[in-house]
Design an enzyme around this catalytic site. Structure first.
Site, PDB file in Angstrom:
ATOM      1  N   SER A  40      25.511   7.347  -3.968  1.00 24.19           N
ATOM      2  CA  SER A  40      26.167   7.857  -2.857  1.00 24.19           C
ATOM      3  C   SER A  40      25.975   9.491  -2.746  1.00 24.19           C
ATOM      4  O   SER A  40      26.257  10.121  -1.931  1.00 24.19           O
ATOM      5  CB  SER A  40      27.698   7.696  -3.236  1.00 24.19           C
ATOM      6  OG  SER A  40      27.940   8.352  -4.545  1.00 24.19           O
ATOM      7  N   LYS A  82      31.241  13.487  -6.136  1.00 25.13           N
ATOM      8  CA  LYS A  82      31.219  13.947  -4.769  1.00 25.13           C
ATOM      9  C   LYS A  82      31.145  15.564  -4.332  1.00 25.13           C
ATOM     10  O   LYS A  82      31.268  16.144  -5.430  1.00 25.13           O
ATOM     11  CB  LYS A  82      32.490  13.331  -4.027  1.00 25.13           C
ATOM     12  CG  LYS A  82      32.791  11.818  -4.074  1.00 25.13           C
ATOM     13  CD  LYS A  82      31.757  11.059  -3.611  1.00 25.13           C
ATOM     14  CE  LYS A  82      32.005   9.504  -4.019  1.00 25.13           C
ATOM     15  NZ  LYS A  82      30.884   8.718  -3.715  1.00 25.13           N
TER      16      LYS A  82
END
Length: 178
Positions: A40, A82
């Site tokens: 990701s 993230k």
């Protein structure tokens, strides 16, 4: 002679206990290693990158847009890595792969431009206003990321474990993360 040997053993034992105690305190409150699991955050971070995370940074400074962080949601056993995209009260949207914060285009040099252009029709996100006291996060691999857009929701400051400072393994990928 026996007394000196006993004292020496006791001193050695105390040094070992103190060393482990200090290391444990540093690991729990200041710095910790984490391992990336998944794709990701590509191209910035890769699966099985070992990260050096500063847990104390947000206690002494503010959280800034663009920083890569480790997140731990309250009822989720996983940790997530993230990027901070939206700050409290920001208006955020994605149009044709382009990120807009409060109506202004934000250049994202950390993204893979080729993939962004190929998949721009899929990189859409209607405008949202980030609630006060929360953050909007996204992975750098926007097509393959569970983030604020699709499952993680907004992130509270208490859910941010720390700031990723760098990669320390594998050795060919060692670097500081900006």
């Amino acid at each position: 002679m026996k007394i000196r040997k006993k004292e020496s053993s006791w001193q050695t034992f105390k040094i070992i206990v103190y060393s482990f105690t200090i290391a444990l305190i540093v690991k729990i409150f200041i710095f910790s290693p984490f391992i990336v699991q998944g794709a990701s955050m590509q191209p910035t971070l890769h699966n099985h990158d070992y990260l050096f995370v500063n847990k104390a940074s947000f206690h002494i400074s503010s959280i800034n847009r663009g920083e890569v962080v480790i997140i731990k949601k309250q009822n989720d056993p996983k940790y997530y890595v993230k990027r901070i995209i939206g700050l409290p009260s920001d208006n955020v949207n994605l149009t044709n792969g382009n990120l807009y914060i409060n109506g202004k285009h934000l250049a994202e040099n950390y993204l893979n431009d080729h993939l962004k252009n190929v998949y721009k029709e899929y990189l859409q996100f209607n405008q949202v206003k980030v609630p006060s006291g929360s953050y909007l996060v996204m992975g750098d691999n926007r097509l393959n990321s569970k983030d604020s857009r699709n499952g993680l929701g907004y992130i509270k400051q208490s859910e941010i474990v720390g700031k990723v400072e760098g990669v320390f393994f594998p050795f060919d990928r060692v670097r500081i993360i900006h």
